[in-house]
Design a protein around this motif. Structure first.
Motif, PDB file in Angstrom:
ATOM      1  N   ASN A   1     -13.945  57.196  10.933  1.00  0.00           N
ATOM      2  CA  ASN A   1     -13.593  55.890  11.490  1.00  0.00           C
ATOM      3  C   ASN A   1     -12.115  55.528  11.430  1.00  0.00           C
ATOM      4  N   LEU A   2     -11.221  56.485  11.205  1.00  0.00           N
ATOM      5  CA  LEU A   2      -9.798  56.127  11.138  1.00  0.00           C
ATOM      6  C   LEU A   2      -9.277  55.604  12.464  1.00  0.00           C
ATOM      7  N   VAL A   3      -9.613  56.269  13.556  1.00  0.00           N
ATOM      8  CA  VAL A   3      -9.143  55.829  14.866  1.00  0.00           C
ATOM      9  C   VAL A   3      -9.661  54.418  15.149  1.00  0.00           C
ATOM     10  N   GLU A   4     -10.946  54.203  14.914  1.00  0.00           N
ATOM     11  CA  GLU A   4     -11.542  52.884  15.152  1.00  0.00           C
ATOM     12  C   GLU A   4     -10.910  51.818  14.257  1.00  0.00           C
ATOM     13  N   PHE A   5     -10.647  52.189  12.995  1.00  0.00           N
ATOM     14  CA  PHE A   5     -10.047  51.252  12.049  1.00  0.00           C
ATOM     15  C   PHE A   5      -8.676  50.804  12.540  1.00  0.00           C
ATOM     16  N   TYR A   6      -7.807  51.758  12.847  1.00  0.00           N
ATOM     17  CA  TYR A   6      -6.458  51.406  13.283  1.00  0.00           C
ATOM     18  C   TYR A   6      -6.464  50.662  14.620  1.00  0.00           C
ATOM     19  N   LYS A   7      -7.311  51.073  15.544  1.00  0.00           N
ATOM     20  CA  LYS A   7      -7.391  50.363  16.825  1.00  0.00           C
ATOM     21  C   LYS A   7      -7.857  48.925  16.629  1.00  0.00           C
ATOM     22  N   SER A   8      -8.787  48.712  15.693  1.00  0.00           N
ATOM     23  CA  SER A   8      -9.277  47.349  15.446  1.00  0.00           C
ATOM     24  C   SER A   8      -8.187  46.456  14.860  1.00  0.00           C
ATOM     25  N   LEU A   9      -7.135  47.086  14.308  1.00  0.00           N
ATOM     26  CA  LEU A   9      -5.992  46.335  13.780  1.00  0.00           C
ATOM     27  C   LEU A   9      -4.847  46.277  14.788  1.00  0.00           C
ATOM     28  N   ASN A  10      -5.151  46.675  16.036  1.00  0.00           N
ATOM     29  CA  ASN A  10      -4.187  46.629  17.140  1.00  0.00           C
ATOM     30  C   ASN A  10      -3.000  47.561  16.961  1.00  0.00           C
ATOM     31  N   VAL A  11      -3.221  48.675  16.256  1.00  0.00           N
ATOM     32  CA  VAL A  11      -2.189  49.698  16.168  1.00  0.00           C
ATOM     33  C   VAL A  11      -2.176  50.426  17.517  1.00  0.00           C
ATOM     34  N   PRO A  12      -1.008  50.603  18.134  1.00  0.00           N
ATOM     35  CA  PRO A  12      -0.951  51.278  19.445  1.00  0.00           C
ATOM     36  C   PRO A  12      -1.569  52.684  19.370  1.00  0.00           C
ATOM     37  N   GLU A  13      -2.306  53.029  20.409  1.00  0.00           N
ATOM     38  CA  GLU A  13      -3.034  54.305  20.437  1.00  0.00           C
ATOM     39  C   GLU A  13      -2.111  55.501  20.230  1.00  0.00           C
ATOM     40  N   ALA A  14      -0.925  55.483  20.808  1.00  0.00           N
ATOM     41  CA  ALA A  14       0.015  56.600  20.644  1.00  0.00           C
ATOM     42  C   ALA A  14       0.424  56.778  19.185  1.00  0.00           C
ATOM     43  N   PHE A  15       0.425  55.690  18.421  1.00  0.00           N
ATOM     44  CA  PHE A  15       0.817  55.740  17.013  1.00  0.00           C
ATOM     45  C   PHE A  15      -0.351  56.153  16.123  1.00  0.00           C
ATOM     46  N   VAL A  16      -1.581  55.844  16.549  1.00  0.00           N
ATOM     47  CA  VAL A  16      -2.772  56.148  15.749  1.00  0.00           C
ATOM     48  C   VAL A  16      -2.852  57.645  15.446  1.00  0.00           C
ATOM     49  N   ASP A  17      -2.576  58.488  16.429  1.00  0.00           N
ATOM     50  CA  ASP A  17      -2.645  59.939  16.223  1.00  0.00           C
ATOM     51  C   ASP A  17      -1.717  60.403  15.109  1.00  0.00           C
ATOM     52  N   LYS A  18      -0.582  59.752  14.951  1.00  0.00           N
ATOM     53  CA  LYS A  18       0.372  60.120  13.904  1.00  0.00           C
ATOM     54  C   LYS A  18      -0.136  59.760  12.511  1.00  0.00           C
ATOM     55  N   LEU A  19      -1.082  58.833  12.432  1.00  0.00           N
ATOM     56  CA  LEU A  19      -1.583  58.368  11.144  1.00  0.00           C
ATOM     57  C   LEU A  19      -2.721  59.229  10.584  1.00  0.00           C
ATOM     58  N   ILE A  20      -3.212  60.154  11.385  1.00  0.00           N
ATOM     59  CA  ILE A  20      -4.302  61.023  10.927  1.00  0.00           C
ATOM     60  C   ILE A  20      -3.698  62.307  10.383  1.00  0.00           C
ATOM     61  N   PRO A  21      -3.994  62.642   9.118  1.00  0.00           N
ATOM     62  CA  PRO A  21      -3.406  63.846   8.519  1.00  0.00           C
ATOM     63  C   PRO A  21      -3.830  65.128   9.236  1.00  0.00           C
ATOM     64  N   LYS A  22      -3.020  66.147   9.092  1.00  0.00           N
ATOM     65  CA  LYS A  22      -3.352  67.476   9.603  1.00  0.00           C
ATOM     66  C   LYS A  22      -4.258  68.172   8.585  1.00  0.00           C
ATOM     67  N   ILE A  23      -5.156  69.020   9.077  1.00  0.00           N
ATOM     68  CA  ILE A  23      -6.057  69.762   8.194  1.00  0.00           C
ATOM     69  C   ILE A  23      -5.239  70.502   7.136  1.00  0.00           C
ATOM     70  N   ASN A  24      -5.697  70.432   5.895  1.00  0.00           N
ATOM     71  CA  ASN A  24      -5.088  71.069   4.720  1.00  0.00           C
ATOM     72  C   ASN A  24      -3.754  70.464   4.291  1.00  0.00           C
ATOM     73  N   SER A  25      -3.315  69.349   4.919  1.00  0.00           N
ATOM     74  CA  SER A  25      -2.106  68.701   4.409  1.00  0.00           C
ATOM     75  C   SER A  25      -2.407  68.213   2.986  1.00  0.00           C
ATOM     76  N   LEU A  26      -1.382  68.247   2.129  1.00  0.00           N
ATOM     77  CA  LEU A  26      -1.594  67.994   0.702  1.00  0.00           C
ATOM     78  C   LEU A  26      -1.245  66.574   0.290  1.00  0.00           C
ATOM     79  N   LYS A  27      -1.962  66.116  -0.716  1.00  0.00           N
ATOM     80  CA  LYS A  27      -1.694  64.849  -1.385  1.00  0.00           C
ATOM     81  C   LYS A  27      -1.763  65.155  -2.874  1.00  0.00           C
TER      82      LYS A  27
END
Length: 134
Positions: A15-41
């Motif tokens: 639900n990350l895409v839905e979450f950010y869209k529901s907060l009116n985050v621009p769609e082009a920016f939403v993709d940048k907020l989703i981590p890449k597979i195996n990115s580390l924290k």
């Protein structure tokens, strides 16, 4: 809190895409907020100080408000608290001081789950990471 210490690799989200869209985050920016597979924290703890590194570094002092600036140079006012084995970070923006974003970090010996919520939306989002180093 010690169970949070370690490194984690990103696996999936809910639900990350839905979450950010529901907060009116621009769609082009939403993709940048989703981590890449195996990115580390990574989580480090030193007394009352908790540092999380990944796409940016955030350092919290438990029960004190800190400025948290993300990789897009956007600053939040954040307070971190421990509740049992969960780190709960509540943040607000200077532009909307009455709106809070809540992130709950919960881990075990296998995984880390980050749950995000905001009172402006009923959508709950989750990030899932697998533990790679203790």
């Amino acid at each position: 809190m010690i169970s949070l210490v370690g490194k984690y690799a990103y696996v999936k989200q809910e639900n990350l895409v839905e979450f950010y869209k529901s907060l009116n985050v621009p769609e082009a920016f939403v993709d940048k907020l989703i981590p890449k597979i195996n990115s580390l924290k990574e989580f480090k703890v030193d007394g009352y100080k908790v540092t999380i590194t990944g796409n940016y570094e955030a350092t919290y002092i438990l029960d004190k408000e800190v400025d948290e600036t993300n990789e897009y140079n956007y600053t939040l006012k954040s307070i971190a608290k421990m509740e049992g084995n969960k780190l709960i970070v509540t943040s607000r923006t200077p532009e909307q001081p009455n709106t809070t974003l809540k992130r709950v970090y919960e881990s075990n010996d296998r995984e880390l789950i980050i749950t995000m919520s905001c009172q402006k939306t009923p959508v709950i989002a989750k990030y899932y990471y697998r533990r790679v180093l203790p």
